[in-house]
Design a protein around this motif. Sequence first.
Motif, PDB file in Angstrom:
ATOM      1  N   PHE A   1       0.842  -1.201   0.000  1.00  0.00           N
ATOM      2  CA  PHE A   1       0.000   0.000   0.000  1.00  0.00           C
ATOM      3  C   PHE A   1       0.874   1.246   0.000  1.00  0.00           C
TER       4      PHE A   1
ATOM      5  N   MET B   1      -3.710   3.494   1.172  1.00  0.00           N
ATOM      6  CA  MET B   1      -4.491   2.926   0.058  1.00  0.00           C
ATOM      7  C   MET B   1      -3.724   1.788  -0.573  1.00  0.00           C
ATOM      8  N   SER B   2      -4.396   0.686  -0.809  1.00  0.00           N
ATOM      9  CA  SER B   2      -3.772  -0.437  -1.503  1.00  0.00           C
ATOM     10  C   SER B   2      -3.466  -0.038  -2.936  1.00  0.00           C
TER      11      SER B   2
ATOM     12  N   ARG C   1     -12.640   4.464  -2.170  1.00  0.00           N
ATOM     13  CA  ARG C   1     -14.042   4.651  -1.763  1.00  0.00           C
ATOM     14  C   ARG C   1     -14.140   5.926  -0.939  1.00  0.00           C
TER      15      ARG C   1
ATOM     16  N   LEU D   1     -10.587  12.864   3.811  1.00  0.00           N
ATOM     17  CA  LEU D   1      -9.501  12.717   2.839  1.00  0.00           C
ATOM     18  C   LEU D   1     -10.010  12.080   1.547  1.00  0.00           C
ATOM     19  N   THR D   2     -10.767  11.029   1.702  1.00  0.00           N
ATOM     20  CA  THR D   2     -11.198  10.300   0.498  1.00  0.00           C
ATOM     21  C   THR D   2     -12.199  11.143  -0.313  1.00  0.00           C
TER      22      THR D   2
ATOM     23  N   ILE E   1     -14.609  -4.066  -1.781  1.00  0.00           N
ATOM     24  CA  ILE E   1     -13.435  -3.279  -2.146  1.00  0.00           C
ATOM     25  C   ILE E   1     -12.136  -4.085  -1.980  1.00  0.00           C
TER      26      ILE E   1
ATOM     27  N   CYS F   1      -9.531  -4.571  -4.758  1.00  0.00           N
ATOM     28  CA  CYS F   1      -8.482  -3.606  -5.163  1.00  0.00           C
ATOM     29  C   CYS F   1      -7.082  -4.178  -5.000  1.00  0.00           C
TER      30      CYS F   1
ATOM     31  N   GLU G   1      -6.902  -4.700   7.337  1.00  0.00           N
ATOM     32  CA  GLU G   1      -7.014  -3.248   7.180  1.00  0.00           C
ATOM     33  C   GLU G   1      -7.196  -2.625   8.551  1.00  0.00           C
TER      34      GLU G   1
ATOM     35  N   ARG H   1      -6.466   0.648  11.367  1.00  0.00           N
ATOM     36  CA  ARG H   1      -6.237   2.090  11.335  1.00  0.00           C
ATOM     37  C   ARG H   1      -4.738   2.336  11.281  1.00  0.00           C
ATOM     38  N   MET H   2      -4.272   3.131  10.342  1.00  0.00           N
ATOM     39  CA  MET H   2      -2.842   3.416  10.227  1.00  0.00           C
ATOM     40  C   MET H   2      -2.613   4.909  10.132  1.00  0.00           C
TER      41      MET H   2
HETATM   42  C1  LIG Z   1      -3.483  -1.053   4.340  1.00  0.00           C
HETATM   43  C2  LIG Z   1      -4.752  -0.326   3.972  1.00  0.00           C
HETATM   44  C3  LIG Z   1      -5.187  -0.342   2.659  1.00  0.00           C
HETATM   45  C4  LIG Z   1      -6.354   0.329   2.301  1.00  0.00           C
HETATM   46  N1  LIG Z   1      -6.735   0.302   0.993  1.00  0.00           N
HETATM   47  C5  LIG Z   1      -7.811   0.975   0.617  1.00  0.00           C
HETATM   48  C6  LIG Z   1      -8.198   1.014  -0.772  1.00  0.00           C
HETATM   49  O1  LIG Z   1      -7.562   0.400  -1.641  1.00  0.00           O
HETATM   50  N2  LIG Z   1      -9.275   1.760  -1.095  1.00  0.00           N
HETATM   51  C7  LIG Z   1     -10.011   2.450  -0.164  1.00  0.00           C
HETATM   52  O2  LIG Z   1     -10.977   3.117  -0.542  1.00  0.00           O
HETATM   53  N3  LIG Z   1      -9.692   2.420   1.144  1.00  0.00           N
HETATM   54  C8  LIG Z   1      -8.617   1.717   1.556  1.00  0.00           C
HETATM   55  N4  LIG Z   1      -8.249   1.722   2.872  1.00  0.00           N
HETATM   56  C9  LIG Z   1      -9.098   2.455   3.839  1.00  0.00           C
HETATM   57  C10 LIG Z   1      -8.742   3.933   3.800  1.00  0.00           C
HETATM   58  O3  LIG Z   1      -7.425   4.119   4.295  1.00  0.00           O
HETATM   59  C11 LIG Z   1      -9.739   4.726   4.661  1.00  0.00           C
HETATM   60  O4  LIG Z   1     -11.002   4.660   4.056  1.00  0.00           O
HETATM   61  C12 LIG Z   1      -9.310   6.188   4.745  1.00  0.00           C
HETATM   62  O5  LIG Z   1      -8.207   6.279   5.614  1.00  0.00           O
HETATM   63  C13 LIG Z   1     -10.449   7.029   5.280  1.00  0.00           C
HETATM   64  O6  LIG Z   1      -9.952   8.352   5.374  1.00  0.00           O
HETATM   65  P1  LIG Z   1     -10.957   9.586   5.390  1.00  0.00           P
HETATM   66  O7  LIG Z   1     -10.213  10.758   5.914  1.00  0.00           O
HETATM   67  O8  LIG Z   1     -11.615   9.745   4.068  1.00  0.00           O
HETATM   68  O9  LIG Z   1     -12.058   9.110   6.389  1.00  0.00           O
HETATM   69  P2  LIG Z   1     -12.227   9.520   7.924  1.00  0.00           P
HETATM   70  O10 LIG Z   1     -12.821  10.898   7.951  1.00  0.00           O
HETATM   71  O11 LIG Z   1     -10.961   9.277   8.672  1.00  0.00           O
HETATM   72  O12 LIG Z   1     -13.270   8.435   8.353  1.00  0.00           O
HETATM   73  C14 LIG Z   1     -14.544   8.312   7.702  1.00  0.00           C
HETATM   74  C15 LIG Z   1     -15.150   6.967   8.013  1.00  0.00           C
HETATM   75  O13 LIG Z   1     -14.298   5.908   7.512  1.00  0.00           O
HETATM   76  C16 LIG Z   1     -13.951   5.025   8.568  1.00  0.00           C
HETATM   77  N5  LIG Z   1     -12.544   4.627   8.373  1.00  0.00           N
HETATM   78  C17 LIG Z   1     -11.467   5.408   8.454  1.00  0.00           C
HETATM   79  N6  LIG Z   1     -10.345   4.711   8.272  1.00  0.00           N
HETATM   80  C18 LIG Z   1     -10.705   3.435   8.088  1.00  0.00           C
HETATM   81  C19 LIG Z   1     -10.008   2.219   7.865  1.00  0.00           C
HETATM   82  N7  LIG Z   1      -8.668   2.133   7.813  1.00  0.00           N
HETATM   83  N8  LIG Z   1     -10.739   1.109   7.702  1.00  0.00           N
HETATM   84  C20 LIG Z   1     -12.075   1.138   7.753  1.00  0.00           C
HETATM   85  N9  LIG Z   1     -12.794   2.259   7.971  1.00  0.00           N
HETATM   86  C21 LIG Z   1     -12.126   3.380   8.144  1.00  0.00           C
HETATM   87  C22 LIG Z   1     -14.135   5.821   9.831  1.00  0.00           C
HETATM   88  O14 LIG Z   1     -14.484   4.983  10.924  1.00  0.00           O
HETATM   89  C23 LIG Z   1     -15.309   6.707   9.496  1.00  0.00           C
HETATM   90  O15 LIG Z   1     -16.511   6.033   9.672  1.00  0.00           O
HETATM   91  C24 LIG Z   1      -7.109   1.038   3.277  1.00  0.00           C
HETATM   92  C25 LIG Z   1      -6.674   1.040   4.609  1.00  0.00           C
HETATM   93  C26 LIG Z   1      -5.525   0.371   4.952  1.00  0.00           C
HETATM   94  C27 LIG Z   1      -5.075   0.380   6.379  1.00  0.00           C
END
Ligand SMILES: Cc1cc2nc3c(=O)[nH]c(=O)nc-3n(C[C@H](O)[C@H](O)[C@H](O)COP(=O)(O)OP(=O)(O)OC[C@H]3O[C@@H](n4cnc5c(N)ncnc54)[C@H](O)[C@@H]3O)c2cc1C
Length: 282
Positions: free
Chosen positions: A49, A62-63, A79, A84-85, A124, A127, A242, A244-245
Amino acid sequence: MALSEDPGGSLYLPKLAELLKVEPLSAKERLFQLRLSDGSRLDHKPGQFVEISVFGIGEAPMSISSSPTRGDLFELAVRAVGNLTRALHRLQPGDIVGIRGPFGNGFPVSELLRRDLLLVAGGIGLCPLRSMIQYAIDKREQFGRIILLYGCRQPAEQLFRGELREWRQRPDIEILESADRCPVDVAWEGSLGAITTLFPQLDIDPAKTTALVVGPPVMYRFVVAECLGKGVAKDQILLSLERRMKCGIGLCGHCQINNTYVCLDGPVFSYAELSKLREAEV
Ligand SMILES: Cc1cc2nc3c(=O)[nH]c(=O)nc-3n(C[C@H](O)[C@H](O)[C@H](O)COP(=O)(O)OP(=O)(O)OC[C@H]3O[C@@H](n4cnc5c(N)ncnc54)[C@H](O)[C@@H]3O)c2cc1C
Ligand code: FES
């Protein structure tokens, strides 16, 4: 690269990357094609990632969803769930983002050579598995069977539909698809129900098979049980976690399970390894 090999702290410094293409994958996911602005290659392994940053907003893991065999560009499928997303989804081709990585162990590609690959993707989770599928297709003679089980909530949520269509037409890839539910006016040739409903249709040689499983945490327990039921060994069931990182490089402890850092030692673990991690909840 481990932190100990990075005394100058460059692992914390994002490289600039240009968005070359932004395409909708479904109502909630978009595919971003990127190129590092300094002309270097990302040089990743399937299953690794990156940390992507939108300047002024933040950073998220993100992967990498494309294979390193596909040239200098790389792709991320995102997604929109939060700050951030959603900010990423507002960006356009030509915009610049920050990229750190690649991080994590990825799939143990050299150990998978000549094995039958049973790829189990929930939503997802396709991915990171797409990177491995593309890799195995590009080096087809080096792998045994490629079997993809892909489950989604409903047909409209399937990702990479064009590519799925191409894979379905190949004689050397076997694909079984499921949807939890399907509206009456939508044609659907896959199974109805959870991804586990696909396992009774599977005929595999467990001694030759490695399962690669990526999806929502709730899926893992049931899919692992099905794989074990088919006779796949615990150390041949690989799951990507996956958690929280934040830092992605073993410093902040956000992803820590006991003495294990998911960002550094994972995100890919065998079920045999995970069984020893009490909090992993699989
Ligand atoms: C190793 C790894 C690979 C990933 N790969 C992908 C990918 O390929 N595509 C993708 O869309 N996302 C992926 N994710 C998840 C992605 O990192 C989170 O969706 C993103 O950090 C959310 O950030 P935000 O600021 O948009 O959301 P925030 O404002 O931080 O959170 C919004 C919502 O998302 C939830 N959320 C936040 N982080 C995560 C998480 N790590 N897992 C599950 N729910 C979460 C929160 O609980 C909250 O409900 C991955 C996560 C990890 C750890
Ligand atoms: S994300 Fe910081 S230690 Fe893993």
